[in-house]
Design a protein around this motif. Structure first.
Motif, PDB file in Angstrom:
ATOM      1  N   ALA A   1      -3.302   5.369  -0.546  1.00  0.00           N
ATOM      2  CA  ALA A   1      -3.999   5.768   0.472  1.00  0.00           C
ATOM      3  C   ALA A   1      -3.830   7.237   0.213  1.00  0.00           C
ATOM      4  O   ALA A   1      -2.696   7.541   0.375  1.00  0.00           O
ATOM      5  CB  ALA A   1      -3.841   5.333   1.701  1.00  0.00           C
TER       6      ALA A   1
ATOM      7  N   ASP B   1      -5.764   5.956  10.665  1.00  0.00           N
ATOM      8  CA  ASP B   1      -6.711   5.069  10.011  1.00  0.00           C
ATOM      9  C   ASP B   1      -6.241   3.905   9.210  1.00  0.00           C
ATOM     10  O   ASP B   1      -6.814   2.981   8.685  1.00  0.00           O
ATOM     11  CB  ASP B   1      -7.239   6.074   8.539  1.00  0.00           C
ATOM     12  N   LEU B   2      -4.893   3.786   9.165  1.00  0.00           N
ATOM     13  CA  LEU B   2      -4.321   2.502   8.720  1.00  0.00           C
ATOM     14  C   LEU B   2      -4.163   1.218   9.288  1.00  0.00           C
ATOM     15  O   LEU B   2      -3.836   0.266   8.995  1.00  0.00           O
ATOM     16  CB  LEU B   2      -2.629   3.052   8.219  1.00  0.00           C
TER      17      LEU B   2
ATOM     18  N   ASP C   1      -2.125  -0.603  -4.334  1.00  0.00           N
ATOM     19  CA  ASP C   1      -3.190   0.117  -3.954  1.00  0.00           C
ATOM     20  C   ASP C   1      -2.541   1.373  -3.235  1.00  0.00           C
ATOM     21  O   ASP C   1      -1.522   1.363  -2.983  1.00  0.00           O
ATOM     22  CB  ASP C   1      -3.905  -0.582  -2.577  1.00  0.00           C
TER      23      ASP C   1
ATOM     24  N   LEU D   1       0.898  -1.057   0.097  1.00  0.00           N
ATOM     25  CA  LEU D   1       0.038   0.124  -0.080  1.00  0.00           C
ATOM     26  C   LEU D   1       0.707   1.167   0.109  1.00  0.00           C
ATOM     27  O   LEU D   1       1.815   1.446   0.844  1.00  0.00           O
ATOM     28  CB  LEU D   1      -0.959   0.015   1.285  1.00  0.00           C
TER      29      LEU D   1
ATOM     30  N   THR E   1      -7.458   4.171  -3.579  1.00  0.00           N
ATOM     31  CA  THR E   1      -8.042   2.899  -3.079  1.00  0.00           C
ATOM     32  C   THR E   1      -8.676   3.406  -1.532  1.00  0.00           C
ATOM     33  O   THR E   1      -9.856   2.744  -1.202  1.00  0.00           O
ATOM     34  CB  THR E   1      -6.944   1.806  -2.578  1.00  0.00           C
ATOM     35  N   TYR E   2      -8.170   4.261  -0.824  1.00  0.00           N
ATOM     36  CA  TYR E   2      -8.625   4.636   0.564  1.00  0.00           C
ATOM     37  C   TYR E   2      -8.292   6.237   0.566  1.00  0.00           C
ATOM     38  O   TYR E   2      -7.258   6.811   0.122  1.00  0.00           O
ATOM     39  CB  TYR E   2      -7.632   4.168   1.789  1.00  0.00           C
ATOM     40  N   ASP E   3      -9.195   6.763   1.262  1.00  0.00           N
ATOM     41  CA  ASP E   3      -8.978   8.397   1.433  1.00  0.00           C
ATOM     42  C   ASP E   3      -9.173   8.547   2.836  1.00  0.00           C
ATOM     43  O   ASP E   3     -10.211   8.217   3.618  1.00  0.00           O
ATOM     44  CB  ASP E   3     -10.242   9.010   0.770  1.00  0.00           C
ATOM     45  N   ILE E   4      -8.033   8.920   3.422  1.00  0.00           N
ATOM     46  CA  ILE E   4      -7.837   8.747   5.008  1.00  0.00           C
ATOM     47  C   ILE E   4      -7.524  10.091   5.696  1.00  0.00           C
ATOM     48  O   ILE E   4      -7.045  11.049   4.968  1.00  0.00           O
ATOM     49  CB  ILE E   4      -6.678   7.744   5.385  1.00  0.00           C
TER      50      ILE E   4
ATOM     51  N   ILE F   1      -6.925  -0.549   8.024  1.00  0.00           N
ATOM     52  CA  ILE F   1      -6.739  -1.065   6.933  1.00  0.00           C
ATOM     53  C   ILE F   1      -5.454  -2.276   6.780  1.00  0.00           C
ATOM     54  O   ILE F   1      -5.709  -3.165   6.337  1.00  0.00           O
ATOM     55  CB  ILE F   1      -6.122   0.165   6.024  1.00  0.00           C
TER      56      ILE F   1
END
Length: 219
Positions: free
Chosen positions: A186, A211-212, A184, A166, A203-206, A215
């Motif tokens: 973030a 927040d990880l 992926d 990631l 893939t992710y909006d943090i 994930i």
């Protein structure tokens, strides 16, 4: 879920460098190679986001060897950022302790200079948290390898023996580099990106590094 987590540096782990710092470093680089009064537009051209074509064009205007000028410019930029860090103008974000909780080996990939990345990780006592860290070498070739090229991400993944990494970044070029590497991404909403509208979806909006944990899992 992931074999590794790789982070951009500036704007993700540590604060971004003000443009004025990089502009002054670029001006000093011109002076160091004997150009006493460069056009400010050309200074800005080589201060940030430089391409090989732009660098060659600017150096031709001043009859300066591009390879030598770029080595001088990169050294000046690295020294300026180190000075900012020592003076407290460039500091780490406050959520980095969570890195110790992530259930994956960690790496860094930056489009900044390798010397700058190494200095900042050492200065802020972060180096021990990462198994590998890449910045650019001081060469024109490195300009074609910076993000969105996946070159340094792929090297970091090889070091980490990772297939499902990631990548965490704060720029669209970070997301594109992750896509180009087939992994992926973030996008982290640091204060300078709180309301930023993306053209490319991660893939992710943090909101921050905490927040990880949900994930990537906790050690």
């Amino acid at each position: 879920m992931y074999d590794a987590v790789v982070f951009d540096n500036d704007g993700v782990l540590v604060g971004r460098t003000p443009f004025e710092t990089l502009r002054e470093a670029a001006w000093n680089a011109f002076e160091s190679v004997g150009v006493e009064d460069p056009d400010l537009a050309h200074v800005d051209d080589v201060a940030i986001g430089v391409s090989p074509a732009t660098l060659t064009d600017v150096c031709e205007r001043y009859d300066v060897d591009p390879g030598e000028f770029w080595r001088v410019r990169d050294r000046a930029a690295s020294d300026a950022q180190a000075a900012d860090a020592r003076a407290g103008r460039k500091t780490p974000y406050g959520d980095l302790d969570v890195l110790d909780e992530l259930d994956a080996p960690l790496g860094v990939v930056s489009s900044n200079q390798q010397a700058t990345v190494d200095f900042l990780l050492d200065h802020f006592d972060l180096a021990g948290r990462f198994e590998t860290a890449y910045g650019r070498e001081p060469s024109i070739a490195s300009l074609s390898r910076k993000k969105p090229s996946p070159y340094y991400i792929e090297r970091a993944m090889e070091d980490l023996s990772a297939e499902t990494a990631l990548f965490v970044g704060d720029n669209e070029s970070d997301l594109e580099a992750a896509d180009n590497a087939g992994i992926d991404s973030a996008f982290i909403r640091r204060p300078h990106r709180r309301d930023f509208e993306l053209d490319r979806q991660p893939t992710y909006d943090i909101d921050d590094l905490h927040d990880l944990v949900s994930i990537c899992g906790r050690r």
